[in-house]
Scaffold this motif. Structure first.
Motif, PDB file in Angstrom:
ATOM      1  N   UNK A   1      48.343  32.033  51.332  1.00  0.00           N
ATOM      2  CA  UNK A   1      48.142  30.606  51.102  1.00  0.00           C
ATOM      3  C   UNK A   1      47.264  30.072  52.230  1.00  0.00           C
ATOM      4  N   UNK A   2      46.185  29.412  51.874  1.00  0.00           N
ATOM      5  CA  UNK A   2      45.283  28.804  52.848  1.00  0.00           C
ATOM      6  C   UNK A   2      45.270  27.297  52.601  1.00  0.00           C
ATOM      7  N   UNK A   3      44.563  26.574  53.440  1.00  0.00           N
ATOM      8  CA  UNK A   3      44.440  25.125  53.248  1.00  0.00           C
ATOM      9  C   UNK A   3      43.764  24.817  51.912  1.00  0.00           C
ATOM     10  N   UNK A   4      42.940  25.747  51.410  1.00  0.00           N
ATOM     11  CA  UNK A   4      42.226  25.555  50.145  1.00  0.00           C
ATOM     12  C   UNK A   4      42.997  26.124  48.951  1.00  0.00           C
ATOM     13  N   UNK A   5      44.169  26.706  49.174  1.00  0.00           N
ATOM     14  CA  UNK A   5      44.956  27.320  48.103  1.00  0.00           C
ATOM     15  C   UNK A   5      45.091  28.814  48.332  1.00  0.00           C
ATOM     16  N   UNK A   6      45.603  29.518  47.352  1.00  0.00           N
ATOM     17  CA  UNK A   6      45.791  30.965  47.450  1.00  0.00           C
ATOM     18  C   UNK A   6      44.443  31.677  47.414  1.00  0.00           C
ATOM     19  N   UNK A   7      44.285  32.685  48.301  1.00  0.00           N
ATOM     20  CA  UNK A   7      43.056  33.476  48.348  1.00  0.00           C
ATOM     21  C   UNK A   7      43.417  34.947  48.555  1.00  0.00           C
ATOM     22  N   UNK A   8      42.562  35.821  48.040  1.00  0.00           N
ATOM     23  CA  UNK A   8      42.754  37.260  48.203  1.00  0.00           C
ATOM     24  C   UNK A   8      42.431  37.681  49.640  1.00  0.00           C
ATOM     25  N   UNK A   9      43.386  38.303  50.299  1.00  0.00           N
ATOM     26  CA  UNK A   9      43.160  38.885  51.619  1.00  0.00           C
ATOM     27  C   UNK A   9      42.844  40.374  51.497  1.00  0.00           C
ATOM     28  N   UNK A  10      43.274  40.961  50.377  1.00  0.00           N
ATOM     29  CA  UNK A  10      42.953  42.355  50.053  1.00  0.00           C
ATOM     30  C   UNK A  10      42.894  42.455  48.547  1.00  0.00           C
ATOM     31  N   UNK A  11      41.892  43.170  48.053  1.00  0.00           N
ATOM     32  CA  UNK A  11      41.791  43.440  46.628  1.00  0.00           C
ATOM     33  C   UNK A  11      41.390  44.897  46.444  1.00  0.00           C
ATOM     34  N   UNK A  12      42.051  45.558  45.506  1.00  0.00           N
ATOM     35  CA  UNK A  12      41.760  46.967  45.226  1.00  0.00           C
ATOM     36  C   UNK A  12      41.701  47.161  43.719  1.00  0.00           C
ATOM     37  N   UNK A  13      40.722  47.919  43.288  1.00  0.00           N
ATOM     38  CA  UNK A  13      40.629  48.313  41.884  1.00  0.00           C
ATOM     39  C   UNK A  13      40.890  49.808  41.836  1.00  0.00           C
ATOM     40  N   UNK A  14      41.936  50.185  41.098  1.00  0.00           N
ATOM     41  CA  UNK A  14      42.355  51.578  41.006  1.00  0.00           C
ATOM     42  C   UNK A  14      42.185  52.062  39.560  1.00  0.00           C
ATOM     43  N   UNK A  15      41.117  52.797  39.274  1.00  0.00           N
ATOM     44  CA  UNK A  15      40.934  53.322  37.914  1.00  0.00           C
ATOM     45  C   UNK A  15      42.053  54.283  37.537  1.00  0.00           C
ATOM     46  N   UNK A  16      42.484  54.207  36.302  1.00  0.00           N
ATOM     47  CA  UNK A  16      43.479  55.119  35.756  1.00  0.00           C
ATOM     48  C   UNK A  16      42.814  56.019  34.710  1.00  0.00           C
ATOM     49  N   UNK A  17      41.894  55.456  33.931  1.00  0.00           N
ATOM     50  CA  UNK A  17      41.151  56.219  32.928  1.00  0.00           C
ATOM     51  C   UNK A  17      39.760  55.614  32.783  1.00  0.00           C
ATOM     52  N   UNK A  18      38.867  56.390  32.217  1.00  0.00           N
ATOM     53  CA  UNK A  18      37.541  55.852  31.912  1.00  0.00           C
ATOM     54  C   UNK A  18      36.988  56.522  30.668  1.00  0.00           C
ATOM     55  N   UNK A  19      36.053  55.834  30.037  1.00  0.00           N
ATOM     56  CA  UNK A  19      35.401  56.325  28.837  1.00  0.00           C
ATOM     57  C   UNK A  19      33.916  56.024  28.970  1.00  0.00           C
TER      58      UNK A  19
END
Length: 167
Positions: free
Chosen positions: A125-143
């Protein structure tokens, strides 16, 4: 059962942040300071298939470079889970991420590259609202075929790290 309205509001704001973040990846945004301030903290950490980045400038640069490889993208998130802990929270959603290759590469790579995976992160939570401090994209499958590496070389075996199946 009592309903904590502040907790419900926090959860709704965090889910909204995740949805807006994913949507921003599809809208030909300029990944600049305004974009960063809307979604991430100044010292955000990103862990995505194209690499890791720290700080909003590097994350914005990495995001723009990754998405520039495609004619269009479409990111859809669902099944959000939010674990609140005061002014911090862990968040996770499932995602299907579709990427349309540029017309000039479709004969070689096919029309699209689709990834199913998990988007997870930590929000604060920041003064401007909720913000991402960490983001991860974890692929499980692909086509389909992932984009070409620099020099026009197709990655061997798909080239996308995939989360191992649960055993």
């Amino acid at each position: 059962m009592t309903v904590d309205r502040d907790e419900l509001r926090d959860r709704m704001e965090i889910v909204d942040l995740m949805d807006r973040y994913l949507r921003s990846l599809d809208e030909d945004e300029t990944y600049d300071e305004d974009w960063a301030r809307a979604y991430v903290t100044e010292d955000v950490r990103s862990e995505v298939p194209v690499g890791e980045a720290v700080g909003w400038r590097e994350v914005a640069r990495q995001t723009e470079a990754a998405l520039a490889q495609f004619e269009r993208t479409h990111h859809v998130g669902a099944n959000h889970v939010v674990d609140l802990d005061g002014d911090r929270a862990a968040v996770r959603c499932n995602a299907v991420m579709t990427h349309l290759h540029p017309a000039a590469l479709r004969e070689r790579l096919g029309e699209r590259f689709t990834v199913g995976g998990v988007v997870e992160g930590e929000v604060v939570r920041t003064a401007a609202g909720w913000r991402l401090a960490r983001v991860a994209i974890r692929p499980v499958w692909f086509d389909g075929q992932p984009p070409l590496r620099p020099g026009g070389v197709a990655p061997d075996g798909g080239g996308v790290p995939v989360t191992p199946p649960r055993g």
